[in-house]
Write a protein that holds these residues in place. Structure first.
Motif, short mmCIF file in Angstrom:
data_model
loop_
_atom_site.label_atom_id
_atom_site.label_comp_id
_atom_site.label_asym_id
_atom_site.label_seq_id
_atom_site.Cartn_x
_atom_site.Cartn_y
_atom_site.Cartn_z
N GLN A 6 0.82 -1.18 0.00
CA GLN A 6 0.00 0.00 0.00
C GLN A 6 0.87 1.25 0.00
N VAL A 7 0.32 2.30 -0.58
CA VAL A 7 0.98 3.60 -0.63
C VAL A 7 0.06 4.62 0.01
N GLN A 8 0.63 5.45 0.86
CA GLN A 8 -0.11 6.55 1.47
C GLN A 8 0.44 7.87 0.95
N LEU A 9 -0.45 8.80 0.65
CA LEU A 9 -0.09 10.11 0.16
C LEU A 9 -0.58 11.16 1.14
N ALA A 10 0.32 12.00 1.61
CA ALA A 10 -0.01 13.03 2.58
C ALA A 10 0.25 14.40 1.98
N GLU A 11 -0.82 15.17 1.76
CA GLU A 11 -0.71 16.50 1.20
C GLU A 11 -0.61 17.55 2.30
N SER A 12 0.03 18.66 1.96
CA SER A 12 0.12 19.79 2.86
C SER A 12 0.38 21.04 2.04
N GLY A 13 0.18 22.20 2.65
CA GLY A 13 0.52 23.46 2.02
C GLY A 13 -0.66 24.30 1.57
N GLY A 14 -1.86 23.77 1.65
CA GLY A 14 -3.02 24.54 1.26
C GLY A 14 -3.31 25.65 2.25
N GLY A 15 -4.17 26.56 1.83
CA GLY A 15 -4.53 27.67 2.69
C GLY A 15 -5.28 28.75 1.94
N LEU A 16 -5.40 29.89 2.58
CA LEU A 16 -6.09 31.04 2.03
C LEU A 16 -5.06 32.06 1.56
N VAL A 17 -5.22 32.53 0.33
CA VAL A 17 -4.29 33.49 -0.24
C VAL A 17 -5.06 34.47 -1.12
N GLN A 18 -4.56 35.68 -1.22
CA GLN A 18 -5.18 36.67 -2.09
C GLN A 18 -4.79 36.43 -3.55
N ALA A 19 -5.62 36.90 -4.45
CA ALA A 19 -5.32 36.79 -5.87
C ALA A 19 -3.96 37.41 -6.17
N GLY A 20 -3.19 36.71 -6.99
CA GLY A 20 -1.85 37.15 -7.31
C GLY A 20 -0.78 36.56 -6.41
N GLY A 21 -1.19 35.92 -5.34
CA GLY A 21 -0.25 35.33 -4.41
C GLY A 21 0.23 33.97 -4.84
N SER A 22 1.01 33.34 -3.96
CA SER A 22 1.63 32.06 -4.27
C SER A 22 1.46 31.09 -3.12
N LEU A 23 1.44 29.82 -3.46
CA LEU A 23 1.42 28.74 -2.50
C LEU A 23 2.25 27.58 -3.04
N ARG A 24 2.77 26.76 -2.15
CA ARG A 24 3.44 25.54 -2.54
C ARG A 24 2.79 24.36 -1.83
N LEU A 25 2.29 23.44 -2.62
CA LEU A 25 1.71 22.22 -2.10
C LEU A 25 2.75 21.11 -2.10
N SER A 26 2.69 20.27 -1.10
CA SER A 26 3.60 19.13 -1.00
C SER A 26 2.79 17.86 -0.84
N CYS A 27 3.32 16.78 -1.38
CA CYS A 27 2.70 15.47 -1.26
C CYS A 27 3.80 14.45 -1.01
N ALA A 28 3.81 13.89 0.18
CA ALA A 28 4.81 12.92 0.56
C ALA A 28 4.23 11.52 0.47
N ALA A 29 4.90 10.65 -0.26
CA ALA A 29 4.48 9.27 -0.41
C ALA A 29 5.20 8.39 0.60
#
Length: 127
Positions: free
Chosen positions: A1-24
């Protein structure tokens, strides 16, 4: 089995930046393609970007020039760098991974694919 854990989401204003991560984690030895999908309220889940173990990438037209998918094979982690975010980018973002397995059968080797999904991380972009 493989588990995927996401992180990095949130609230941001238009024009901003975010980085999402997914660790297997788990049985990760045969993972080939990993990717990001998103699903907005009232919409079907759509492909955002994919990346192979050889670091070949493919992006949806809606995010080209703004989003970048990358992968760290040592850390078994895939990233989604999101720039110039727009309100229409608001969605739950899901990590996905394909695993190619080979089983020895009576007639020879049999290859098949397993597919895994993360729980998703919410990205909200305000105007």
């Amino acid at each position: 089995q493989v588990q995927l854990a996401e992180s990095g989401g949130g609230l941001v204003q238009a024009g901003g930046s975010l980085r999402l991560s997914c660790a297997a984690s788990g049985n990760i030895d045969s993972i080939n393609v990993m990717g990001w999908y998103r699903q907005a309220p009232g919409k079907q889940r759509e492909l955002v970007a994919t990346i192979t173990s050889e670091h070949n990438t493919n992006n949806a037209d809606s995010v080209k020039g703004r989003f970048t998918i990358s992968r760290d094979n040592v850390k078994n982690t895939v990233y989604l760098h999101m720039n110039s975010l727009k309100p229409e980018d608001t969605a739950v973002y899901y990590c996905n991974a394909d695993q190619i397995k080979t089983t020895v059968m009576a007639g020879g080797p049999y290859r098949y694919k397993n597919n895994y999904w993360g729980q998703g991380t919410q990205v909200t972009v305000s105007s």
